[in-house]
Design an enzyme around this catalytic site. Structure first.
Site, PDB file in Angstrom:
ATOM      1  N   GLU A 210       5.956 -48.390  14.377  1.00  0.00           N
ATOM      2  CA  GLU A 210       5.504 -47.262  13.543  1.00  0.00           C
ATOM      3  C   GLU A 210       4.799 -47.883  12.347  1.00  0.00           C
ATOM      4  OE1 GLU A 210       5.778 -43.957  13.992  1.00  0.00           O
ATOM      5  OE2 GLU A 210       6.942 -44.023  15.845  1.00  0.00           O
ATOM      6  N   CYS A 244       3.436 -42.939   4.712  1.00  0.00           N
ATOM      7  CA  CYS A 244       2.561 -43.538   5.727  1.00  0.00           C
ATOM      8  C   CYS A 244       1.498 -42.566   6.217  1.00  0.00           C
ATOM      9  CB  CYS A 244       3.391 -44.042   6.898  1.00  0.00           C
ATOM     10  SG  CYS A 244       4.408 -42.769   7.635  1.00  0.00           S
TER      11      CYS A 244
HETATM   12  P1  NAD Z   1       6.548 -54.124   5.384  1.00  0.00           P
HETATM   13  O1  NAD Z   1       5.863 -54.311   6.690  1.00  0.00           O
HETATM   14  O2  NAD Z   1       6.232 -55.023   4.259  1.00  0.00           O
HETATM   15  O3  NAD Z   1       8.150 -54.232   5.570  1.00  0.00           O
HETATM   16  C1  NAD Z   1       8.853 -53.498   6.552  1.00  0.00           C
HETATM   17  C2  NAD Z   1      10.121 -54.260   6.940  1.00  0.00           C
HETATM   18  O4  NAD Z   1       9.750 -55.511   7.511  1.00  0.00           O
HETATM   19  C3  NAD Z   1      11.050 -54.582   5.771  1.00  0.00           C
HETATM   20  O5  NAD Z   1      12.383 -54.373   6.195  1.00  0.00           O
HETATM   21  C4  NAD Z   1      10.798 -56.065   5.501  1.00  0.00           C
HETATM   22  O6  NAD Z   1      11.944 -56.751   5.049  1.00  0.00           O
HETATM   23  C5  NAD Z   1      10.390 -56.594   6.873  1.00  0.00           C
HETATM   24  N1  NAD Z   1       9.436 -57.708   6.771  1.00  0.00           N
HETATM   25  C6  NAD Z   1       8.507 -57.928   5.796  1.00  0.00           C
HETATM   26  N2  NAD Z   1       7.795 -59.035   6.057  1.00  0.00           N
HETATM   27  C7  NAD Z   1       8.277 -59.537   7.217  1.00  0.00           C
HETATM   28  C8  NAD Z   1       7.953 -60.666   8.004  1.00  0.00           C
HETATM   29  N3  NAD Z   1       6.995 -61.517   7.641  1.00  0.00           N
HETATM   30  N4  NAD Z   1       8.650 -60.879   9.147  1.00  0.00           N
HETATM   31  C9  NAD Z   1       9.622 -60.032   9.525  1.00  0.00           C
HETATM   32  N5  NAD Z   1       9.975 -58.933   8.817  1.00  0.00           N
HETATM   33  C10 NAD Z   1       9.322 -58.697   7.672  1.00  0.00           C
HETATM   34  O7  NAD Z   1       6.310 -52.594   5.034  1.00  0.00           O
HETATM   35  P2  NAD Z   1       6.734 -51.821   3.725  1.00  0.00           P
HETATM   36  O8  NAD Z   1       5.931 -52.328   2.574  1.00  0.00           O
HETATM   37  O9  NAD Z   1       8.224 -51.802   3.591  1.00  0.00           O
HETATM   38  O10 NAD Z   1       6.277 -50.333   4.087  1.00  0.00           O
HETATM   39  C11 NAD Z   1       4.992 -49.876   3.866  1.00  0.00           C
HETATM   40  C12 NAD Z   1       4.183 -49.846   5.149  1.00  0.00           C
HETATM   41  O11 NAD Z   1       4.901 -49.189   6.155  1.00  0.00           O
HETATM   42  C13 NAD Z   1       2.892 -49.067   5.004  1.00  0.00           C
HETATM   43  O12 NAD Z   1       1.869 -49.756   5.672  1.00  0.00           O
HETATM   44  C14 NAD Z   1       3.179 -47.753   5.711  1.00  0.00           C
HETATM   45  O13 NAD Z   1       2.053 -47.106   6.222  1.00  0.00           O
HETATM   46  C15 NAD Z   1       4.107 -48.181   6.779  1.00  0.00           C
HETATM   47  N6  NAD Z   1       4.964 -47.092   7.175  1.00  0.00           N
HETATM   48  C16 NAD Z   1       4.799 -46.535   8.405  1.00  0.00           C
HETATM   49  C17 NAD Z   1       5.586 -45.455   8.773  1.00  0.00           C
HETATM   50  C18 NAD Z   1       5.453 -44.802  10.115  1.00  0.00           C
HETATM   51  O14 NAD Z   1       6.319 -44.024  10.441  1.00  0.00           O
HETATM   52  N7  NAD Z   1       4.412 -45.072  10.870  1.00  0.00           N
HETATM   53  C19 NAD Z   1       6.545 -44.967   7.890  1.00  0.00           C
HETATM   54  C20 NAD Z   1       6.667 -45.573   6.651  1.00  0.00           C
HETATM   55  C21 NAD Z   1       5.887 -46.635   6.300  1.00  0.00           C
END
Ligand code: NAD
Length: 456
Positions: A210, A244
């Site tokens: 997602e 998102c």
């Molecule tokens: P992110 O990708 O930075 O982090 C998401 C999760 O991944 C966190 O738990 C984090 O600890 C982990 N993570 C971060 N870097 C990582 C790595 N290198 N390896 C493994 N895991 C890692 O996202 P965010 O900043 O928490 O959220 C914002 C993003 O999420 C935006 O792009 C938004 O559009 C998207 N989002 C999508 C939905 C959806 O339902 N499609 C919903 C909410 C947010």
């Protein structure tokens, strides 16, 4: 490096004991989940206030109420979803019966983001439980109060061999991803989605992604401008734009540009007051890093409304920016904050070409009363999901699968789709032993003649 092998194996063993698979067990687990959410309602609201300054109204609507509804809906339909389904029998298979058995994957991993930190950790869990899986949840480290609360709540009712919460940042997430889970459910950014998919490929683990992207709101000249402005302002500035599926930018027909912008200003003032930075219920930006990134965009174009910031409070006013084009820095990537750039168009074909120049949006919102325009846009642009004459609302019904396409994600969930996401459809053919059709055997008389009749 952190090692989650013992925990995953413990869950695998528990799963193999078959306890998580009975419908009564799943229903009871959903009941327990519902009661811990209800019993901790005030704590969840307080934690969301602390981590993001979410108002009680937003916290209940977008993080608590939505989950309680999802649990209710899942419980109501679970028996029907989980039942093996009988399928038709092909002529060539006379004497057999075919069934589809929805089967849980086993030990699953849910990685959640910070923007709806409670909802986005628990909504996939409802799918995992309803399908009969074990799960480990890794909440976001950027919302630590909620992360700790989720751990406390889950541990209060579920043993860790069934559902566990592992708190931590990137290293923790990567250590978990080293393990050969049976299913992964990731919500987060596109770049991290790629890392997760790469990790999944090492074990051939199936997954749901997602992700995000730039979601347009298109306002055609025949739209109800006042309503369009109000619904766009609501969808954009809820959670301070950190949604998102928030409309990332607006494409408005040049004929109605001025009237639309003036309706938008009125709508924002109406929803957030004349001084949003003083509004106690206005969500803040999650971190200084994100605040700084957004502040830089304030010089991208002309500020038509808002634009003030408070670094101490990590707060940015709902801001409308005009004189923007596809080359502006703000149009490079998903904004994920309360800044709304406006671009104008003459011809709907230019809008379609503009949107198609970039990866598939997660959402698209079209405001029009023209059915032909509606059909044309829906047919021409591939996007995860969206609304005609509204924003965000498609996410909140359990009857519509929610998910992206292309770079905005793969797979979907909510309602039955959550159950499906966490289930493998096991096809089983039950053969008769009363007779044995001879034509498939190489020594049968006229076998090929019969096969030609069935196949071809
Ligand atoms: P992110 O990708 O930075 O982090 C998401 C999760 O991944 C966190 O738990 C984090 O600890 C982990 N993570 C971060 N870097 C990582 C790595 N290198 N390896 C493994 N895991 C890692 O996202 P965010 O900043 O928490 O959220 C914002 C993003 O999420 C935006 O792009 C938004 O559009 C998207 N989002 C999508 C939905 C959806 O339902 N499609 C919903 C909410 C947010």
């Amino acid at each position: 490096m952190e090692n989650y092998k013992p925990l995953r194996q413990k869950q695998q063993e528990y799963f193999r004991s078959n306890q998580t698979k009975s419908i009564s067990f799943r229903l009871e687990a959903l009941d327990q989940l519902r009661s811990i959410i209800k019993n901790h309602e005030q704590e969840i609201i307080d934690a969301l206030r602390k981590d993001l300054n979410k108002s009680e109204f937003e916290a209940y609507t977008t993080e608590i109420g939505i989950l309680l509804e999802e649990i209710k809906f899942t419980k109501k339909h679970l028996h029907k979803w989980a039942k093996p389904r009988k399928v038709k029998t092909a002529l060539s298979h006379t004497g057999t019966k075919g069934y589809i058995y929805p089967q849980p994957y086993g030990s699953t991993l849910i990685i959640a983001p910070w923007n709806y930190p409670f909802q986005l950790a628990i909504a996939p869990l409802i799918g995992a439980i309803s399908a009969g899986n074990c799960a480990i949840i890794k909440p976001s480290e950027l919302t630590p109060t909620i992360s700790a609360l989720i751990k406390k709540m889950i541990e209060s009712v579920f043993p860790e061999e069934y559902i566990a919460v592992v708190e931590g940042a990137v290293e923790t997430s990567q250590a978990l991803l080293n393990e050969p889970f049976d299913y992964l459910f990731f919500t987060g950014s596109v770049p991290v989605g790629k890392i997760v998919m790469e990790a999944a490929s090492k074990h051939l683990t199936p997954l749901t992604l997602e992700l995000g992207g730039k979601s347009p709101a298109i306002v055609h000249h025949d739209a109800d401008l006042k309503l369009a402005a109000k619904r766009i302002a609501w969808g954009k500035f809820i959670n301070a734009g950190q949604t998102c599926i928030a409309p990332d930018y607006v494409y408005v027909h040049e004929k109605v540009r001025e009237s639309f912008i003036s309706c938008l200003k009125e709508a924002i003032a109406d929803l957030y007051g004349k001084q949003p930075l003083e509004n106690r219920d206005y969500t803040r930006i999650v971190s200084e890093k994100h605040f700084n990134r957004l502040e830089e965009f304030l010089t991208s174009g002309q500020i038509a409304y808002g634009g003030k910031t408070n670094k101490e409070k990590l707060s940015i006013e709902p801001t409308v920016i005009t004189d923007v084009n596809w080359g502006s820095p703000i149009m490079e990537d998903e904004i994920f904050g309360p800044l709304l750039p406006i671009m104008e168009y003459k011809d709907i074909d230019d809008v379609i070409a503009g949107v198609l120049n970039f990866p598939n949006p997660l959402a698209l919102y079209l405001f029009t009363s023209d059915k032909q325009i509606e059909h044309y846009v829906l047919e021409s642009i591939s996007f995860g999901g969206g609304c005609i004459n509204d924003t965000l609302y498609h996410l909140a019904t359990p009857h519509l699968p929610f998910g992206g396409v292309g770079t905005s994600g793969m797979g979907s969930y909510h309602g039955k789709s959550s159950f499906d996401a966490f289930s493998h459809e096991k096809s089983v053919l039950k053969q008769s032993t009363v007779f044995d059709m001879p034509f498939r055997y190489p020594n049968s008389k006229d076998g090929l003649k019969w096969i030609r009749r069935f196949l071809g």
